[in-house]
Design a protein around this motif. Structure first.
Motif, short mmCIF file in Angstrom:
data_model
loop_
_atom_site.label_atom_id
_atom_site.label_comp_id
_atom_site.label_asym_id
_atom_site.label_seq_id
_atom_site.Cartn_x
_atom_site.Cartn_y
_atom_site.Cartn_z
N ALA A 196 0.84 -1.21 0.00
CA ALA A 196 0.00 0.00 0.00
C ALA A 196 0.87 1.25 0.00
O ALA A 196 0.56 2.24 -0.68
CB ALA A 196 -0.93 -0.01 1.21
N MET A 197 1.97 1.22 0.74
CA MET A 197 2.86 2.38 0.81
C MET A 197 3.62 2.60 -0.50
O MET A 197 4.09 3.71 -0.77
CB MET A 197 3.87 2.21 1.95
N ASP A 198 3.72 1.57 -1.32
CA ASP A 198 4.44 1.69 -2.58
C ASP A 198 3.61 2.32 -3.69
O ASP A 198 4.13 2.59 -4.78
CB ASP A 198 4.91 0.30 -3.05
N GLN A 199 2.33 2.56 -3.44
CA GLN A 199 1.47 3.13 -4.48
C GLN A 199 1.81 4.61 -4.66
O GLN A 199 2.33 5.27 -3.76
CB GLN A 199 0.00 2.96 -4.12
N ASP A 200 1.50 5.14 -5.85
CA ASP A 200 1.87 6.52 -6.14
C ASP A 200 1.01 7.50 -5.34
O ASP A 200 -0.06 7.16 -4.83
CB ASP A 200 1.74 6.81 -7.64
N GLY A 201 1.51 8.72 -5.24
CA GLY A 201 0.86 9.73 -4.41
C GLY A 201 -0.54 10.09 -4.88
O GLY A 201 -1.41 10.40 -4.06
N HIS A 202 -0.78 10.06 -6.18
CA HIS A 202 -2.10 10.40 -6.69
C HIS A 202 -3.14 9.39 -6.22
O HIS A 202 -4.25 9.77 -5.80
CB HIS A 202 -2.08 10.45 -8.22
N LEU A 203 -2.80 8.10 -6.26
CA LEU A 203 -3.73 7.07 -5.79
C LEU A 203 -3.94 7.21 -4.28
O LEU A 203 -5.07 7.10 -3.80
CB LEU A 203 -3.21 5.68 -6.13
#
Length: 381
Positions: A196-203
């Motif tokens: 979950a922490m690896d997802q991009d900032g927009h998501l």
């Protein structure tokens, strides 16, 4: 009566095959049969517990947990890719996420001394569609699609149950941190939280916004079927909270406060679970070693407590950052310097949010949760 017996027998056979020692490839029609199980099928609690024990024994060989997670990700992707999604797609996704949640919860609760092995990778011999998985791990693919679904798909009669069970799945999947020490360490294993922490900032921004909107609007859409009678425990209570030891139910202890805080129960489980998921997401930080520092060369253990503080740091948390930058959409047209805020900022109607928090603050547990959110907002102001 005969039809009901036949359905129950089919369900028990398919679940038994899922937890058995024979490995079925991703392309097998077994997965379609399993995920098309009738909601009328029922399995007593003792059989479910036995099934959980068998999966724990055989999962390292069969990798069936990883495979059902892969199918869950695929159905979520399909539900977001088409405008006219057949109800069967949602039902298969619902079955996949619920079955996964029951067995994942057992595996996490049954971990010995915090040592958990979920076997989330597939065997090299497995034929995997590259256009779906690519270079991602299973947990990264699943969390990306789960978060995308929550953020982009509106709650409706067709999606209400799937939204609720995806939130419950996240609560369980992220509960691995309860197996870790009081402070983050280098050896902590939290595959779904890390994904979950690896997802991009927009998501991350979209997810924070949607979770808070769920809390404000408190969606409560009626749907016309019972939730998961397949895992029947004799008293119609949720099997998700009954599998495993009584002491291990601490995994869902905060959620039990949410639904037992009033005699009427939770009027909007989606709203309560959304706030719970948000709290978990914004408070997680992974411990990392500073670049250039070698644990082996310095003869240090992998525990963060044994390393000099200057050689460890906590990873960035995109959900915490998104919440800190939340702005009032009613006032946030242009800031005092005449510069429009970034599209990546969470934009919410603060007035109804404060109204909702004010109403909820009558409950002491909710007040505590609200305090945690307020702390993060003030720190980021």
């Amino acid at each position: 009566m005969g039809l009901a017996t036949s359905t129950a027998d089919t369900a028990e056979h398919l679940v038994g095959t899922f937890v058995g020692d024979e490995s079925f490839p991703l392309s097998s029609d077994f997965w379609q049969k399993l995920l098309e199980l009738s909601f009328e099928a029922e399995l007593p609690s003792e059989r479910v517990h036995e099934a959980c024990q068998l999966l724990a024994k055989n999962n390292g060989n069969t990798r069936h947990l990883a495979k059902i997670l892969f199918h869950l990700a695929c159905y979520l992707q399909e539900s977001m890719s088409n405008s006219g999604v057949p109800p069967l797609v949602y039902e298969k996704a619902v079955n996949a996420v619920y079955i996964t949640s029951v067995f994942l919860k057992y595996l996490i609760e049954s971990a010995q001394d915090g040592d958990i092995e979920l076997y989330l990778s597939l065997h090299d011999s497995e034929s995997i569609p590259k256009n779906i998985l690519g270079d991602q791990t299973i947990e990264n693919l699943v969390m990306r699609n789960v978060l995308n679904f929550i953020a982009s798909i509106d709650v409706s009669p067709n999606t209400h149950l799937l939204h609720l069970e995806l939130l419950n799945f996240m609560i369980i999947a992220m509960s691995t941190q309860l197996l870790c020490g009081p402070s983050p360490g280098l050896n902590d294993v939290n595959p779904f939280l890390d994904a979950a922490m690896d997802q991009d900032g927009h998501l991350a921004t979209s997810v924070v916004c949607k979770l808070l909107l769920n809390y404000i609007t408190r969606p409560c859409v009626p749907f016309n079927r019972a939730s998961y009678s397949i895992f029947y425990d004799g008293s119609r209570n949720n099997m998700l909270k009954r599998v495993g030891s009584a002491a291990a139910n601490i995994v869902l202890l905060p959620f039990s406060y949410l639904i037992s805080s009033s005699s009427e129960g939770s009027r909007s489980p989606i709203a309560d679970s959304s706030l719970h998921v948000l709290l978990v997401l914004i408070h997680y930080h992974k411990c990392l070693v500073s670049e250039g520092y070698s644990v082996i060369e310095n003869h240090a253990s992998a525990s963060s407590d044994s390393l000099p503080k200057e050689n460890t740091y906590f990873s960035d948390n995109p959900y915490c950052r998104a919440l800190e930058c939340a702005t009032d959409c009613e006032l946030d047209r242009v800031d005092i310097e005449g510069n429009a805020h970034s599209d990546r900022h969470v934009k919410l109607p603060f007035a109804p949010l404060f109204d909702t928090l004010g109403i909820a603050s009558k409950n002491s547990w909710t007040s505590f949760r609200v305090g945690l959110l307020y702390t993060y907002k003030v720190m980021g102001a």
